[in-house]
Design a protein around this motif. Sequence first.
Motif, PDB file in Angstrom:
ATOM      1  N   ASP A  70       0.812  -1.223   0.000  1.00  0.00           N
ATOM      2  CA  ASP A  70       0.000   0.000   0.000  1.00  0.00           C
ATOM      3  C   ASP A  70       0.845   1.273   0.000  1.00  0.00           C
ATOM      4  N   GLN A  71       1.950   1.224  -0.733  1.00  0.00           N
ATOM      5  CA  GLN A  71       2.770   2.425  -0.878  1.00  0.00           C
ATOM      6  C   GLN A  71       2.997   2.662  -2.361  1.00  0.00           C
ATOM      7  N   TRP A  72       3.509   3.826  -2.680  1.00  0.00           N
ATOM      8  CA  TRP A  72       3.836   4.103  -4.081  1.00  0.00           C
ATOM      9  C   TRP A  72       4.804   5.259  -4.201  1.00  0.00           C
ATOM     10  N   LEU A  73       5.375   5.339  -5.408  1.00  0.00           N
ATOM     11  CA  LEU A  73       6.209   6.467  -5.785  1.00  0.00           C
ATOM     12  C   LEU A  73       5.259   7.416  -6.504  1.00  0.00           C
ATOM     13  N   PRO A  74       4.885   8.531  -5.847  1.00  0.00           N
ATOM     14  CA  PRO A  74       3.766   9.316  -6.367  1.00  0.00           C
ATOM     15  C   PRO A  74       4.121  10.184  -7.567  1.00  0.00           C
ATOM     16  N   LEU A  75       4.726   9.577  -8.572  1.00  0.00           N
ATOM     17  CA  LEU A  75       5.050  10.292  -9.800  1.00  0.00           C
ATOM     18  C   LEU A  75       4.102   9.788 -10.876  1.00  0.00           C
ATOM     19  N   ASP A  76       3.560  10.689 -11.667  1.00  0.00           N
ATOM     20  CA  ASP A  76       2.768  10.212 -12.803  1.00  0.00           C
ATOM     21  C   ASP A  76       3.329  10.837 -14.069  1.00  0.00           C
ATOM     22  N   ARG A  83       2.439  16.315  -9.265  1.00  0.00           N
ATOM     23  CA  ARG A  83       3.518  17.187  -8.818  1.00  0.00           C
ATOM     24  C   ARG A  83       2.987  18.269  -7.881  1.00  0.00           C
ATOM     25  N   HIS A  84       1.740  18.675  -8.115  1.00  0.00           N
ATOM     26  CA  HIS A  84       1.149  19.736  -7.296  1.00  0.00           C
ATOM     27  C   HIS A  84       1.296  19.431  -5.812  1.00  0.00           C
ATOM     28  N   ARG A  85       1.122  18.180  -5.444  1.00  0.00           N
ATOM     29  CA  ARG A  85       1.185  17.808  -4.028  1.00  0.00           C
ATOM     30  C   ARG A  85       2.525  17.175  -3.652  1.00  0.00           C
ATOM     31  N   TYR A  86       3.041  16.322  -4.544  1.00  0.00           N
ATOM     32  CA  TYR A  86       4.183  15.489  -4.159  1.00  0.00           C
ATOM     33  C   TYR A  86       5.525  15.972  -4.682  1.00  0.00           C
ATOM     34  N   GLY A  87       5.498  16.936  -5.587  1.00  0.00           N
ATOM     35  CA  GLY A  87       6.762  17.429  -6.126  1.00  0.00           C
ATOM     36  C   GLY A  87       7.242  16.624  -7.325  1.00  0.00           C
ATOM     37  N   ALA A  88       8.409  16.993  -7.813  1.00  0.00           N
ATOM     38  CA  ALA A  88       9.000  16.373  -8.998  1.00  0.00           C
ATOM     39  C   ALA A  88      10.000  15.307  -8.541  1.00  0.00           C
ATOM     40  N   THR A  96      -6.323  20.684  -0.052  1.00  0.00           N
ATOM     41  CA  THR A  96      -5.018  20.098  -0.403  1.00  0.00           C
ATOM     42  C   THR A  96      -5.165  19.112  -1.567  1.00  0.00           C
ATOM     43  N   PRO A  97      -5.396  19.648  -2.779  1.00  0.00           N
ATOM     44  CA  PRO A  97      -5.500  18.742  -3.925  1.00  0.00           C
ATOM     45  C   PRO A  97      -4.158  18.078  -4.225  1.00  0.00           C
ATOM     46  N   SER A  98      -4.203  16.873  -4.792  1.00  0.00           N
ATOM     47  CA  SER A  98      -2.950  16.258  -5.228  1.00  0.00           C
ATOM     48  C   SER A  98      -2.625  16.715  -6.639  1.00  0.00           C
ATOM     49  N   ALA A  99      -3.641  17.203  -7.368  1.00  0.00           N
ATOM     50  CA  ALA A  99      -3.410  17.719  -8.715  1.00  0.00           C
ATOM     51  C   ALA A  99      -4.378  18.852  -8.973  1.00  0.00           C
ATOM     52  N   LEU A 100      -3.896  19.847  -9.728  1.00  0.00           N
ATOM     53  CA  LEU A 100      -4.748  20.961 -10.131  1.00  0.00           C
ATOM     54  C   LEU A 100      -4.350  21.297 -11.563  1.00  0.00           C
ATOM     55  N   ALA A 118      -1.694  24.021 -13.302  1.00  0.00           N
ATOM     56  CA  ALA A 118      -2.121  25.408 -13.134  1.00  0.00           C
ATOM     57  C   ALA A 118      -1.612  26.003 -11.817  1.00  0.00           C
ATOM     58  N   GLY A 119      -1.456  25.171 -10.801  1.00  0.00           N
ATOM     59  CA  GLY A 119      -1.026  25.678  -9.502  1.00  0.00           C
ATOM     60  C   GLY A 119       0.489  25.773  -9.356  1.00  0.00           C
ATOM     61  N   THR A 120       1.223  25.053 -10.181  1.00  0.00           N
ATOM     62  CA  THR A 120       2.687  25.021 -10.095  1.00  0.00           C
ATOM     63  C   THR A 120       3.318  25.963 -11.114  1.00  0.00           C
ATOM     64  N   GLY A 121       2.626  26.146 -12.242  1.00  0.00           N
ATOM     65  CA  GLY A 121       3.168  26.988 -13.295  1.00  0.00           C
ATOM     66  C   GLY A 121       4.011  26.217 -14.295  1.00  0.00           C
TER      67      GLY A 121
END
Lengths: 426, 482
Positions: free
Chosen positions: A119-125, A147-152, A239-243, A341-344
């Motif tokens: 139940d874990q993951w590398l939150p990159l898409d 990336r909006h929530r978890y970064g690059a 706290t969206p994970s994506a926007l 949109a939230g990260t630019g």
Amino acid sequence: MVATDELATGAARVVGTKAVAVGTAESSVCGVVPAVVVSPEDIDGVSETLRWAHGRRLAVVPAGASTKLEWGSVPPRIDLLLSTRRLDAVLEHRHGDLTATVQAGASLRQVNNRLRRQDQWLPLDAAYPDCATIGGIVATNDAGPRRHRYGAPRDLILGVTFARADGEVASAGGIVVKNVAGYDLSKLLTGSLGSLGVILEATFKLTPAPPTSRTVVASDLESSMVGRAVSAITASQLTPSALEVQGPPFSLLARFETVQDASERQAEETVGLWRRCGAEPQVFTGAAEVERWKAHHDMLWCRAGDVFRVGLLPTDVPDLLCRFEALLGRHGLDGYLAGRAGTGVLYTRVGTDPAASKLVVETLRSVLTPRGGHVVLLRGSPELRATVSAWGPLGDAAWVMDAVKRQFDPNAILSPGRWPLGEAQV
Amino acid sequence: METRFLKALRAVVGNTGIVEDHADRLTYESDALTYLRTVPGVVVLPSTVRQVQDIVRLCHAAGVPFVARGHGTGLSGGAMPAEDGVLIVLTRLNRILDIDPANLRITVQPGVTNLDVSRRVAPFGLYYAPDPSSQQVCSIGGNVAENSGGAHCLKYGFTVHHVLGLEVVLADGTLAKFGGPVVDTPGFDLVGALVGSEGTLAIVTQVVLRLLRIPEEVRTLLAAFDSTDSAGAAVSGIIAAGIVPSAVEMMDRLTIEAVEAAVQPNFPKAEAVLIVEIDGPAAEVTDLFSRVEAICRDSGSSEIRVAADIDERARFWSGRKAAFAAMGRVSPHYYVQDGVIPRTKLPEVLRRIRVLEQSSGLRIGNVFHAGDGNLHPLICYDASVEGQAALAAEVGSEILRYCVEAGGSITGEHGVGADKVAHMPKMFSEVDLDTMQRLRCAFDPYGLCNPKKIFPTPRLCGEVPGPYRVHPAERAGLAERF
């Protein structure tokens, strides 16, 4: 230039005939066919190949699944396409520590399938998640909507093992989430497009897989409404994970991934906020939600056309949408845009007409460069590449980048032409 | 130092920006790691970026080493001056240059205090996440140099995750900008390389930071345990349940006694206490917090206190953040160690530390960021007893060995500095160290910028192959020299 058969024989002496193939159109990078494709089965093989190539000053381009080899500028000549595909092990998943060490050739999909067992993951898409490899994702620092929530990747990488241009294998960072011993070369290598070293293994910080997900979608928005709807979210405590924005016509997608009660409530709150902006949002969950996100990915990455990455301040996004739409209308172009949109960070896709693409990139650069933004070419024909710079202005950091490159790759064998200053040097 | 050189420095910073008197220079002989001392040749306090450039240019021309210093709170001797070198104190570069709440950015000079950033943006509902215990006094420039962490880094990451752009003075006095308010600047991630480089690559003169929205809800609990093992089991249980709190801190009995004596946070008498904080949207916090409480109870917590309000939460944290200084209440001297282990190895390493405590005869207090496995053993000693200071240092080294053997690191947030140079080969091979120093050679080929830090053996940079030429980027108009 060294003859292909001579290279193939030489490489075979180093890593064995089974690991060597002659380059074909299939392995070409934007029309440049590699003389030889070398696919070593272990780290020693990569190291030995480099040692050999270094002495002979061969042009070596490290590759994973080759989904992003044309991002940025393109190498004018490839003697060896050095594939890390066979280094595809998930070496260790320390689930109690929320970390994992994986080899460069493992695909993101493969890695996440393994991590999901706990139940874990590398939150990159990243783009092309089914085949894109960890090495390639790190080398391009490619991150998708989450990336909006978890970064690059640069935010999640904890340590790296890589082969230097001269074949020596070096490590930096570590396997623990907190560590400041020595220079963090993992950040330097992330996004360096294979021009400083060949990534062999990487350790990442993981996250628990979210138990539930909801996505709110608002469609058919005027570009000015997009701005209001985005700030409504970023000015709230949601706290969206994506926007994400996409279009034209423009839609917004906000994803909430957390415990059920919280994802439901945040989705409801978003619906309320966006209604007040004049939108009629819908909430997606389950298979329909997964499908919605797959379509969002495919619309950008799986259709023909030249693709640019656009970096800008989040508050400049609405203006850019407006200009992009007007530009398409004025010149009768077919185009599409999607991104964070939230990260630019936005991605534009236009047709394959080099003149039209040139017009788009030059227009966007003229607007964004004075505002600290940038436009980088990710996918485009050789004709387009001949007329526009893939990177645009680099500023005064260019000098230091050049010095770093010379230190790490004194014979200039790694991904020649692929990194920003490489374009000017070849 | 040479009179002509001093005169040139004085011309740059004026009489009020230079400290030449020996007694005055003594103030600057160490950072917060006071046992490593070197009196600087001269101290300068520039008040503009231009002055920093001019000072570095003078050093570069004369081959004089220089060290940048912020507020001097570092714990690894990273800001220890170079002998016969120039100490460049950046406290006067302390302006907040721009606040951009809509884009969640702030631009500051390096001398701005960490906590001041959060204070200044609080009216916008924002804050700056990295919160080292010294946040009331430490400077952002120092945070950048050390890649500072803090209690809340478990969820939000370290300084490197919150710095978007840097303006730096390079080792030859040139000014350069890396990154910026916009993410993904083309080219190498020099911001990522520079943050945590301990002032050995360049001098930071401006920083663009990312801000976060203050979370909707914050809940904090304090759980008492009858052993560090059961407290450790609770930490593992929380992580295994898929919960990432914003902070998980642990303190053992000796540390609890010390902070009670110093700041009276009214902690329960126990072998170990955990402070767990969860933040985020209210619905998420409610759900996760009740699960954390249950896990602490199931792991044998004898008492759980939930902070009823902001004041009580502040009291919990005052106990934790005062821990280092509080050791002075129970011991005349103490040595703060900083090591990291994978968090699952916590019980095993703590047992080894306890054995070491008995065999060495020195008391060791343990306070640490349990969530991310960052240990801060506080080794108590009495310097007036012959040999005890040396013994404390030996005990500290031994603990680092345990950390490395467990797969961890010799430093989680204090840095290598001058203190841990000799420990680097425990973690890294010769090739690793040589490779890292290539970065240094690219930035500072003459090794003048904070020399003798991080690396046990300096690498001779030599000449990079190929004759110097006008750079093609310059020719193409892509870059220009300043």
